[in-house]
Write a protein that holds these residues in place. Structure first.
Motif, PDB file in Angstrom:
ATOM      1  N   THR A 140       0.815  -1.215   0.000  1.00 34.15           N
ATOM      2  CA  THR A 140       0.000   0.000   0.000  1.00 34.15           C
ATOM      3  C   THR A 140       0.847   1.262   0.000  1.00 34.15           C
ATOM      4  O   THR A 140       0.595   2.187  -0.788  1.00 34.15           O
ATOM      5  CB  THR A 140      -0.941   0.019   1.226  1.00 34.15           C
TER       6      THR A 140
ATOM      7  N   HIS B   6      -7.028   0.901   7.158  1.00 35.11           N
ATOM      8  CA  HIS B   6      -7.002   0.709   5.707  1.00 35.11           C
ATOM      9  C   HIS B   6      -8.332   1.106   5.086  1.00 35.11           C
ATOM     10  O   HIS B   6      -9.380   1.099   5.739  1.00 35.11           O
ATOM     11  CB  HIS B   6      -6.683  -0.743   5.376  1.00 35.11           C
TER      12      HIS B   6
ATOM     13  N   ASP C 213      -5.094   3.345  -1.963  1.00 26.22           N
ATOM     14  CA  ASP C 213      -5.474   3.735  -0.610  1.00 26.22           C
ATOM     15  C   ASP C 213      -4.940   5.122  -0.255  1.00 26.22           C
ATOM     16  O   ASP C 213      -3.737   5.332  -0.164  1.00 26.22           O
ATOM     17  CB  ASP C 213      -4.937   2.700   0.388  1.00 26.22           C
TER      18      ASP C 213
END
Length: 396
Positions: free
Chosen positions: A241, A273, A279
């Motif tokens: 991420t 998250h 993200d």
């Protein structure tokens, strides 16, 4: 936020004398007994996959500290030290850490007499992966205990009254099975599992100041408010991420899992998250955690680590040996230099390697005033980045 208490903690250990009184040789013996160092205390490198063509085997660490002539700092916003180490032998680590820290100002003004120092290693994941690993977890995705033990000895000698090793464990067996319990007994440090409020009865609210992104405060173990000096000792790795996971991302582990998971069965901080696609939440949670509990000194363990993953849950994770350490009083600058060493642009735009899974949290940290990620603003003590660059494979 949920009010449910996390699962049972690992009880903290009592401090039993300073490592400087016990000696580094004692630490070597303990690490050898834990199978973290071989009997000759000069570990041979394990068999690793083929390394990038740019890799140069690190020069042997000198047996005595070289003379120190720090780079002039007037034109730099931050200083970062780069060190080379070919093993986790405590005596060798001691020489290199002393040299590096002297080059960025030393410990004298950081460690006040009697200070309480907290060290946050990266002890992610759990011991259930151990049997299938090609090398020990502490040589693949977790901070090595020898590095923490040597740092603790140096802190005590600099005048610290107490050193506490802090981590929010997803597996209560980590301290004992990854060598931390034995190291802590030798080093005279305490071990605290931040997923519990112990030794206190309840968690404390830590406000995010002066400006928050996602969380305006966090529930954290009150001991984090007692610290006079807070040190993040991360592992040099990539992340699905955040692109890289270094000193700032390491603070995910200060938050108790029980308060920051979406589902009771989750063994991670799943509420931090947002999405697996791209993200924007995780990078900003990193900023909030670093604002709530600022880092005073960042050290990054890149001696032996893994590429193409942050842990064995990333299927491409494989061991590599960059033979490097990075340190700075500016965690943003430390992460920027480590990112550049790994072959990436620390100012890279979202969507570019390695920041293909989320916004560039290192660039966001500079914008938030937490430090600098601009290499032109960073002075390097030690070998130049170009001389030690070790390109990493990204996740996926």
């Amino acid at each position: 936020m949920t009010s449910k208490q996390p699962s049972s903690p690992v009880p903290p250990l009592s401090r039993r004398g300073f490592l400087k009184l016990i000696g580094l040789s004692s630490l070597s013996v303990l690490l050898t007994q834990c199978k973290l160092l071989p009997p000759d205390a000069s570990p041979a490198a394990p068999t690793f996959p083929a390394t990038p063509s740019a890799f140069t085997t690190p020069s042997p660490v000198p047996t005595a500290a070289p003379s120190i002539t720090p780079t002039a700092t007037q034109s730099y916003r931050s200083m970062v030290a780069i060190g080379q180490a070919d093993s986790y032998d405590p005596a060798r680590l001691r020489v290199e850490l002393e040299h590096m820290l002297a080059g960025i100002g030393g410990l004298a003004d950081l460690v006040k007499p009697g200070a309480h120092v907290g060290i946050k290693p990266n002890l992610t994941g759990g011991t259930w992966w151990d049997a299938g690993l090609p090398v020990p977890a502490t040589e693949l995705f977790a901070t090595h205990p020898a590095l923490i033990g040597v740092l603790a000895a140096m802190l005590f000698e600099a005048g610290a009254g107490k050193v506490t090793i802090l981590e929010g464990l997803g597996d209560a067996r980590i301290f004992s099975q990854w060598g931390y319990a034995d190291m802590a007994r030798s080093a005279g440090t305490d071990l605290i599992d931040l997923c519990s409020p112990a030794p206190y009865s309840a968690f404390k609210i830590f406000p995010v100041q002066p400006k928050f992104n996602i969380y305006d405060s966090f529930y954290l173990n009150p001991i984090l408010a007692e610290l006079d000096l807070f040190i993040s000792v991360a592992k040099m790795k990539c992340h699905a991420t955040t692109g890289v996971t270094l000193s700032m991302k390491n603070l995910f582990g200060i938050a108790p899992i029980g308060f920051y998971r979406r589902h009771q069965e989750d063994d991670n901080r799943s509420s931090f998250h947002d999405t697996n696609a791209f993200d924007r939440r995780v990078p900003r949670v990193i900023l909030d955690l670093n604002a709530a509990r600022p880092i005073h000194l960042a050290i990054i363990d890149g001696i032996r680590t893994g590429e193409a993953g942050a842990g064995p849950w990333d299927k491409g994770l494989s061991p590599v040996q960059p033979g490097l350490l990075v340190a700075s009083r500016d965690p943003v600058a430390a992460d920027a230099v480590a990112t550049a060493i790994m072959g990436f642009d620390p100012a890279g735009a979202p969507g570019t390697r390695p920041f293909t899974g989320g916004d560039n949290h290192i660039a966001l940290a500079r914008e938030a005033g937490l430090g600098t990620n601009r290499l032109a603003e960073i002075g390097i003590f030690g070998p130049p980045i170009e001389a030690v660059r070790f390109p990493f494979k990204t996740v996926g």
